[in-house]
Design a protein around this motif. Structure first.
Motif, short mmCIF file in Angstrom:
data_model
loop_
_atom_site.label_atom_id
_atom_site.label_comp_id
_atom_site.label_asym_id
_atom_site.label_seq_id
_atom_site.Cartn_x
_atom_site.Cartn_y
_atom_site.Cartn_z
N ILE A 48 0.50 -0.98 0.00
CA ILE A 48 0.16 -0.47 -0.20
C ILE A 48 1.08 1.43 0.04
O ILE A 48 0.72 1.60 -0.35
CB ILE A 48 -1.30 0.16 0.96
N GLY A 52 -0.70 4.49 -1.33
CA GLY A 52 -1.96 4.27 -1.51
C GLY A 52 -2.14 2.74 -2.15
O GLY A 52 -1.09 3.38 -3.51
N THR A 54 -5.50 0.74 -5.03
CA THR A 54 -7.03 -0.15 -5.16
C THR A 54 -6.77 -1.40 -4.56
O THR A 54 -5.33 -2.23 -4.69
CB THR A 54 -6.88 0.35 -6.41
N ALA A 55 -7.39 -2.77 -4.44
CA ALA A 55 -7.74 -3.63 -4.16
C ALA A 55 -6.73 -4.59 -5.48
O ALA A 55 -6.35 -5.26 -5.51
CB ALA A 55 -9.01 -4.69 -3.69
N VAL A 73 -7.40 -6.26 3.09
CA VAL A 73 -7.99 -4.45 3.28
C VAL A 73 -9.36 -4.84 4.32
O VAL A 73 -8.85 -3.49 5.48
CB VAL A 73 -8.49 -4.17 2.26
N ASP A 74 -9.84 -5.81 4.89
CA ASP A 74 -10.96 -5.65 5.45
C ASP A 74 -10.41 -5.59 6.87
O ASP A 74 -10.59 -5.36 7.84
CB ASP A 74 -11.74 -7.03 5.00
N VAL A 77 -8.58 -2.62 7.58
CA VAL A 77 -9.08 -1.50 8.22
C VAL A 77 -9.91 -1.52 9.94
O VAL A 77 -9.77 -1.06 10.05
CB VAL A 77 -10.35 -1.35 7.24
N ALA A 82 -5.42 0.72 8.37
CA ALA A 82 -5.32 0.98 6.64
C ALA A 82 -7.16 1.72 6.57
O ALA A 82 -7.95 1.64 7.26
CB ALA A 82 -5.45 0.29 5.85
N ARG A 84 -9.72 2.97 3.99
CA ARG A 84 -10.57 3.18 1.48
C ARG A 84 -10.99 4.88 1.89
O ARG A 84 -11.74 5.00 2.47
CB ARG A 84 -11.98 2.12 2.01
N LYS A 94 -12.32 2.88 -5.02
CA LYS A 94 -11.34 2.91 -3.84
C LYS A 94 -9.61 3.10 -3.08
O LYS A 94 -9.78 2.08 -4.33
CB LYS A 94 -12.41 2.46 -2.97
N ILE A 96 -7.13 2.23 -1.24
CA ILE A 96 -6.43 2.15 -0.23
C ILE A 96 -5.58 2.60 0.58
O ILE A 96 -4.19 2.42 -0.27
CB ILE A 96 -6.51 0.52 0.80
N ARG A 97 -5.73 3.44 1.60
CA ARG A 97 -4.27 4.41 2.43
C ARG A 97 -3.97 4.21 3.70
O ARG A 97 -4.89 3.69 4.71
CB ARG A 97 -4.54 5.60 2.14
#
Length: 155
Positions: A48, A52, A54-55, A73-74, A77, A82, A84, A94, A96-97
């Motif tokens: 990431i 950032g 993306t998925a 990612v879930d 988060v 991270a 979205r 979206k 991811i950052r």
């Protein structure tokens, strides 16, 4: 006299060294306030990065499906590493950052790796460690390092 070390030991020794460093890293990260970071998350955080991803990009970088990347990612988060965010260039995407917590985990990881390297230098001697690193660069250049270890191990 020929070297009697069987060829299969080399990858095992390299992996054991890698695993030792990663296990020590994660033990220290836990002590420093990041008990939930797992090796796969570390690769994802690196992928990431500060810019950032993306998925889809994350999946490609990690060598896993977009769905598998999405699950990682879930979890990142949920753990606060991270978020979205809307992609300013394309509202349908979206990005991811990393959160400040995620950036902190990466910064602490870098510092811990410096400490671990210093421990290896003490154990082996600084010259031998530099020679080991130079030898490894000669056969496995850093330019070829990929973050797709989770996907590679998963086959």
């Amino acid at each position: 006299m020929a070297d009697e070390t069987p060829g299969f030991e080399l990858p095992l020794l390299l992996f054991a060294g890698f695993r030792t460093l990663i296990d020590q890293l994660h033990a220290e990260l836990a002590r420093q306030g990041h008990p939930d970071v797992r090796p796969a998350y570390g690769f994802a955080l690196q992928a990431i990065g500060r810019g950032g991803a993306t998925a889809s990009e994350l999946g490609r970088l990690l060598g896993v499906s977009k769905q598998a990347a999405g699950k990682t990612v879930d979890r990142l988060v949920a753990l606060g590493y991270a978020v979205r965010a809307d992609d300013p260039a394309d509202a349908r995407r979206k990005v991811i950052r990393l959160t400040p917590h995620g950036v902190d985990a990466l910064a602490r990881s870098a510092a811990i790796f410096e400490e671990l390297r210093a421990q290896w230098a003490t154990a082996l001697g600084p010259g031998r460690l530099r020679a080991l690193e130079a030898d490894l660069r000669a056969v496995a250049p850093l330019a070829g390092v990929r973050l797709d270890v989770p996907g590679w191990f998963g086959g």
